[in-house]
Enzyme design. Structure first.
Site, PDB file in Angstrom:
ATOM      1  N   GLU A 173       0.806  -1.218   0.000  1.00 36.01           N
ATOM      2  CA  GLU A 173       0.000   0.000   0.000  1.00 36.01           C
ATOM      3  C   GLU A 173       0.842   1.272   0.000  1.00 36.01           C
ATOM      4  O   GLU A 173       0.325   2.360  -0.252  1.00 36.01           O
ATOM      5  CB  GLU A 173      -0.926   0.011   1.223  1.00 36.01           C
ATOM      6  CG  GLU A 173      -2.040  -1.019   1.187  1.00 36.01           C
ATOM      7  CD  GLU A 173      -3.092  -0.719   0.131  1.00 36.01           C
ATOM      8  OE1 GLU A 173      -3.140   0.434  -0.359  1.00 36.01           O
ATOM      9  OE2 GLU A 173      -3.853  -1.633  -0.221  1.00 36.01           O
ATOM     10  N   GLU A 203       7.557 -22.024   7.538  1.00 32.96           N
ATOM     11  CA  GLU A 203       7.899 -21.179   8.685  1.00 32.96           C
ATOM     12  C   GLU A 203       8.998 -21.786   9.554  1.00 32.96           C
ATOM     13  O   GLU A 203       9.641 -21.087  10.341  1.00 32.96           O
ATOM     14  CB  GLU A 203       6.667 -20.891   9.540  1.00 32.96           C
ATOM     15  CG  GLU A 203       6.173 -22.055  10.370  1.00 32.96           C
ATOM     16  CD  GLU A 203       5.110 -21.598  11.369  1.00 32.96           C
ATOM     17  OE1 GLU A 203       5.273 -21.905  12.551  1.00 32.96           O
ATOM     18  OE2 GLU A 203       4.136 -20.942  10.960  1.00 32.96           O
TER      19      GLU A 203
END
EC number: 4.2.1.126
Length: 298
Positions: A83, A114
């Protein structure tokens, strides 16, 4: 830290029978728990402010802001990073989001990603991490190997590092130079850290990136004066920004924007200082792009 001892893995008494209540009561339980999240973030505001100052100092010196996470944490980092270019007109590579498992993991679970320490290090190497950059490791549990290894590697290079987690004394918190640890308590659904912990992480990331942009001159008053007009809505927003900043009418705002190739900062200085586009841009350049400095010092 053992998983069963983590706050984020605890059982929440308020939701112990959530499967037996009405839909409305279910929503109330979730909402009541969500209300506690901003208060948890409030308690760590000094830590967030310290991180913002460090991030701004590094980025001002040519560094980047790098988010590193797995699962929900990684996706939140990517969301925040993506953004920044349209909202603040920065280059896409200034704020970077990395997720364990790569782009595929944005929409899919990637088994074992992960847990890969090598993955965290390699992803940072692949973007040519340097000592000027700031690495923000994000992990609700604070124990994610991908994130911990990335933070360790970043510190070895001399990077400034920030760790965001929701468990006190976690490995992420102790590995990073700066720890931001909003304690949100047990989740409504036990262990579902995409909920309160994820919300807390989102609020923190909002502050980190927004704080960086404000301190970098990307905001005048509370206006996003470097917004890039990529659609009709943002074209209208640009006009409104220039109007609000200067007190001119829509026609004057649009004329100024057209004259300066739709750069809000330049248009604002043009109107307020009665300058042409070239001179307005020159003065902004002389003051590092800060409208406030152009107005206050000239």
């Amino acid at each position: 830290m053992q998983l069963e001892k983590m706050i984020t893995e605890g059982s929440n008494a308020a939701s112990a029978e959530i499967d037996r209540v009405s839909t409305l009561e279910m929503c109330r339980i979730i909402n009541d728990e969500d209300k506690t999240v901003p208060l948890a973030v409030e308690r760590v505001l000094p830590d967030i402010a310290a991180a913002i100052d460090v991030i701004h100092a590094q980025v001002s010196g040519g560094g980047r802001l790098i988010y590193l996470g797995a699962g929900t944490s990684g996706r939140l980092g990517i969301l925040d990073a993506s953004e920044c270019p349209p909202t603040y007109g920065v280059k896409p590579g200034l704020v970077v989001g990395l997720i364990a498992g790569g782009e595929y993991a944005i929409q899919h679970a990637v088994e074992g990603a992960e847990d890969s320490r090598e993955g965290g290090v390699n992803d940072l190497k692949n973007i040519n991490l340097t000592a000027q950059d700031v690495v923000v490791g994000i992990a609700a549990s604070g124990r994610t190997p991908y994130v911990i290894a990335g933070l360790e590697y970043a510190r070895q290079l001399g990077c400034r590092t920030v760790g965001i987690s929701c468990n006190p004394g976690s490995a992420v918190s102790t590995t990073a130079e700066f720890a931001i640890t909003p304690i949100v308590g047990a989740e409504v659904v036990t262990g579902s850290s995409r909920m309160k912990a994820g919300t807390a992480q989102k609020l923190v990331l909002n502050m980190l990136s927004t704080g960086l942009m404000i301190k970098s001159g990307k905001v005048f008053g509370n206006l996003m004066v470097d917004v890039v007009a990529t659609n009709e809505k943002l074209h209208v927003r640009q006009v409104n920004i220039v109007k609000n900043a200067t007190g001119c009418n829509a026609e004057q705002a649009e004329a100024a924007l057209i004259a300066c190739e739709r750069n809000c900062k330049t248009a604002i200085v043009m109107v307020l200082k009665n300058l042409d586009a070239a001179e307005a841009k020159k003065r902004l350049d002389q003051h590092g792009g800060f409208i406030r400095q152009v107005l206050d010092k000239e």
